[in-house]
Design a protein around this motif. Structure first.
Motif, mmCIF file in Angstrom:
data_model
loop_
_atom_site.group_PDB
_atom_site.id
_atom_site.type_symbol
_atom_site.label_atom_id
_atom_site.label_comp_id
_atom_site.label_asym_id
_atom_site.label_seq_id
_atom_site.Cartn_x
_atom_site.Cartn_y
_atom_site.Cartn_z
ATOM 1 N N HIS A 31 -5.624 2.594 -7.976
ATOM 2 C CA HIS A 31 -6.407 3.424 -7.064
ATOM 3 C C HIS A 31 -7.864 3.014 -7.227
ATOM 4 O O HIS A 31 -8.427 3.121 -8.323
ATOM 5 C CB HIS A 31 -6.230 4.900 -7.386
ATOM 6 C CG HIS A 31 -6.681 5.816 -6.279
ATOM 7 N ND1 HIS A 31 -7.941 5.753 -5.722
ATOM 8 C CD2 HIS A 31 -6.029 6.798 -5.597
ATOM 9 C CE1 HIS A 31 -8.067 6.659 -4.766
ATOM 10 N NE2 HIS A 31 -6.912 7.307 -4.675
ATOM 11 N N ARG B 14 -0.530 11.338 3.025
ATOM 12 C CA ARG B 14 -1.344 10.450 2.192
ATOM 13 C C ARG B 14 -1.886 9.270 2.995
ATOM 14 O O ARG B 14 -1.208 8.739 3.868
ATOM 15 C CB ARG B 14 -0.509 9.917 1.022
ATOM 16 C CG ARG B 14 -0.121 10.983 0.019
ATOM 17 C CD ARG B 14 0.767 10.440 -1.075
ATOM 18 N NE ARG B 14 2.015 9.920 -0.528
ATOM 19 C CZ ARG B 14 2.496 8.712 -0.762
ATOM 20 N NH1 ARG B 14 1.833 7.849 -1.526
ATOM 21 N NH2 ARG B 14 3.633 8.332 -0.237
ATOM 22 N N GLN C 84 -4.423 15.167 0.905
ATOM 23 C CA GLN C 84 -3.429 14.217 0.398
ATOM 24 C C GLN C 84 -2.161 14.906 -0.111
ATOM 25 O O GLN C 84 -1.183 14.228 -0.449
ATOM 26 C CB GLN C 84 -4.039 13.363 -0.709
ATOM 27 C CG GLN C 84 -5.285 12.596 -0.277
ATOM 28 C CD GLN C 84 -5.038 11.661 0.901
ATOM 29 O OE1 GLN C 84 -4.230 10.744 0.806
ATOM 30 N NE2 GLN C 84 -5.744 11.888 1.999
ATOM 31 N N GLY D 154 0.207 0.301 -10.354
ATOM 32 C CA GLY D 154 -0.508 0.976 -9.281
ATOM 33 C C GLY D 154 -1.999 0.950 -9.534
ATOM 34 O O GLY D 154 -2.442 1.113 -10.682
ATOM 35 N N MET E 292 -10.493 4.371 -6.037
ATOM 36 C CA MET E 292 -11.429 5.496 -6.030
ATOM 37 C C MET E 292 -12.610 5.184 -5.090
ATOM 38 O O MET E 292 -12.425 4.521 -4.080
ATOM 39 C CB MET E 292 -11.879 5.831 -7.448
ATOM 40 C CG MET E 292 -10.713 6.161 -8.390
ATOM 41 S SD MET E 292 -9.662 7.531 -7.822
ATOM 42 C CE MET E 292 -10.727 8.920 -8.160
ATOM 43 N N LYS F 62 -3.195 5.962 -0.765
ATOM 44 C CA LYS F 62 -4.484 5.319 -1.016
ATOM 45 C C LYS F 62 -4.447 4.402 -2.232
ATOM 46 O O LYS F 62 -5.490 4.089 -2.814
ATOM 47 C CB LYS F 62 -5.571 6.377 -1.200
ATOM 48 C CG LYS F 62 -5.936 7.114 0.087
ATOM 49 C CD LYS F 62 -7.115 8.039 -0.145
ATOM 50 C CE LYS F 62 -7.550 8.713 1.145
ATOM 51 N NZ LYS F 62 -8.726 9.599 0.938
ATOM 52 N N THR F 63 -3.247 3.977 -2.627
ATOM 53 C CA THR F 63 -3.133 3.083 -3.768
ATOM 54 C C THR F 63 -2.532 1.746 -3.355
ATOM 55 O O THR F 63 -1.843 1.635 -2.350
ATOM 56 C CB THR F 63 -2.242 3.677 -4.883
ATOM 57 O OG1 THR F 63 -0.886 3.723 -4.421
ATOM 58 C CG2 THR F 63 -2.697 5.069 -5.257
ATOM 59 N N ARG G 97 0.854 -1.188 0.000
ATOM 60 C CA ARG G 97 0.000 0.000 0.000
ATOM 61 C C ARG G 97 0.888 1.234 0.000
ATOM 62 O O ARG G 97 1.882 1.304 0.719
ATOM 63 C CB ARG G 97 -0.885 0.019 1.250
ATOM 64 C CG ARG G 97 -1.816 1.249 1.305
ATOM 65 C CD ARG G 97 -2.341 1.481 2.703
ATOM 66 N NE ARG G 97 -1.253 1.687 3.640
ATOM 67 C CZ ARG G 97 -0.584 2.828 3.798
ATOM 68 N NH1 ARG G 97 -0.883 3.883 3.070
ATOM 69 N NH2 ARG G 97 0.389 2.922 4.676
ATOM 70 N N GLN H 134 0.051 -1.127 -4.883
ATOM 71 C CA GLN H 134 1.091 -1.227 -5.894
ATOM 72 C C GLN H 134 1.543 -2.677 -6.022
ATOM 73 O O GLN H 134 2.058 -3.266 -5.072
ATOM 74 C CB GLN H 134 2.265 -0.309 -5.552
ATOM 75 C CG GLN H 134 1.864 1.163 -5.541
ATOM 76 C CD GLN H 134 3.038 2.106 -5.637
ATOM 77 O OE1 GLN H 134 4.194 1.695 -5.571
ATOM 78 N NE2 GLN H 134 2.743 3.384 -5.798
ATOM 79 N N ALA I 207 -12.068 3.689 -11.151
ATOM 80 C CA ALA I 207 -10.873 3.044 -10.600
ATOM 81 C C ALA I 207 -9.737 3.142 -11.619
ATOM 82 O O ALA I 207 -9.952 2.958 -12.824
ATOM 83 C CB ALA I 207 -11.157 1.588 -10.258
ATOM 84 N N THR I 208 -8.537 3.436 -11.132
ATOM 85 C CA THR I 208 -7.450 3.841 -12.022
ATOM 86 C C THR I 208 -6.233 2.930 -11.936
ATOM 87 O O THR I 208 -5.585 2.862 -10.888
ATOM 88 C CB THR I 208 -7.020 5.282 -11.686
ATOM 89 O OG1 THR I 208 -8.155 6.144 -11.766
ATOM 90 C CG2 THR I 208 -5.950 5.771 -12.641
#
Length: 259
Positions: A73, A159, A155, A71, A75, A58-59, A55, A61, A113-114
């Motif tokens: 995220h 973060r 953030q 990565g 969301m 907030k992502t 982590r 990896q 979501a990314t």
């Protein structure tokens, strides 16, 4: 939205299942948020072994043995879901097909979501970094007139902490989230710093105890004050609710206001 303790647990549980497994192929269904072409992503990740999942803020990896990182995220509504061989999940953004038929899908009905190949390293510290200590918070509080909750959830300052856990941290520290950051005394900042660590550590333990294999969603049944369906805490305190920067904030009259 999953926050720091949720993502800590997700990363541990995914690593537990996939550590050392070869990613046979990555399939992108929704390409809008991806920072590279699908061909570039496949070239970077296909046939690489997963070292682990960590982590970062907030992502999540996904770190591979060829030094590439995916990565993710989540969301607001993103979820990670297991599958075997074929992905049956709706609203899929991306699929990862590992050896032995193991699969992991990133889904999001909002398509927000990314996934990011090799995300840039942030110069903003993570909430659990060693540098985020009492000295750090004294400096940040002294420079800001913002309500402390707005500072904690920014953030660009630190973060990992979002709306819900900020409420829990301030409840534990007995500080009103509406307090002006630069009005909080040093001795109270010391309490806040300790509360931040205690709340996050306790949450991770509670999530693992409740759902030891969880990789999506939120476990909040141990919360003290950020509980929208309740009007009192377990101690009998009345839970108040008020918007702060367009976010619903939950608190009690026992939390002191500094202004």
């Amino acid at each position: 939205m999953p926050e720091l303790p949720d993502l800590q647990v997700f990363s541990q549980n995914i690593t537990k299942v996939l550590e050392g497994c070869t990613l046979l192929k990555v399939v992108v269904i929704q390409t809008k948020k991806l920072n590279v072409s699908t061909d570039e992503l496949s070239e970077a990740l296909n046939n690489a072994k997963l070292k682990d999942v960590i982590r970062d803020g907030k992502t999540l990896q996904f770190r591979f043995n060829n030094s590439n990182v995916l990565g993710i995220h989540l969301m607001l509504h993103g979820q990670l879901k297991w599958f075997e061989l074929e992905n049956p999940h709706k609203f899929t953004i991306l699929e990862m097909h590992f050896e032995n038929g193991k699969g992991l899908a990133l889904t999001d009905f909002q398509k927000a979501a990314t996934p990011t190949l090799n995300p840039d390293k942030s110069n903003v510290p993570d909430a659990l970094d060693e540098e985020v200590d009492l000295k750090f918070w004294k400096e940040k509080f002294a420079k800001s007139r913002k309500p402390v909750k707005a500072l904690l959830t920014d953030q660009k300052i630190v973060r990992g902490i979002g709306n819900a856990y900020a409420d829990e941290i301030f409840y534990h520290a007995k500080i009103s989230p509406f307090s002006a950051a630069n009005k909080i005394p040093d001795k109270v900042i010391k309490v806040f710093n300790a509360s931040l660590k205690k709340v996050l550590e306790h949450a991770e333990k509670e999530i693992l105890k409740s759902q030891p294999d969880i990789i999506s969603g939120e476990v909040r049944d141990f919360f003290n004050v950020h509980i929208p369906k309740e009007d009192k805490t377990a101690k009998g305190e009345t839970i108040r609710q008020k918007d702060l920067a367009s976010r619903k904030t939950y608190f009690t009259d026992m939390q002191k206001v500094y202004n």
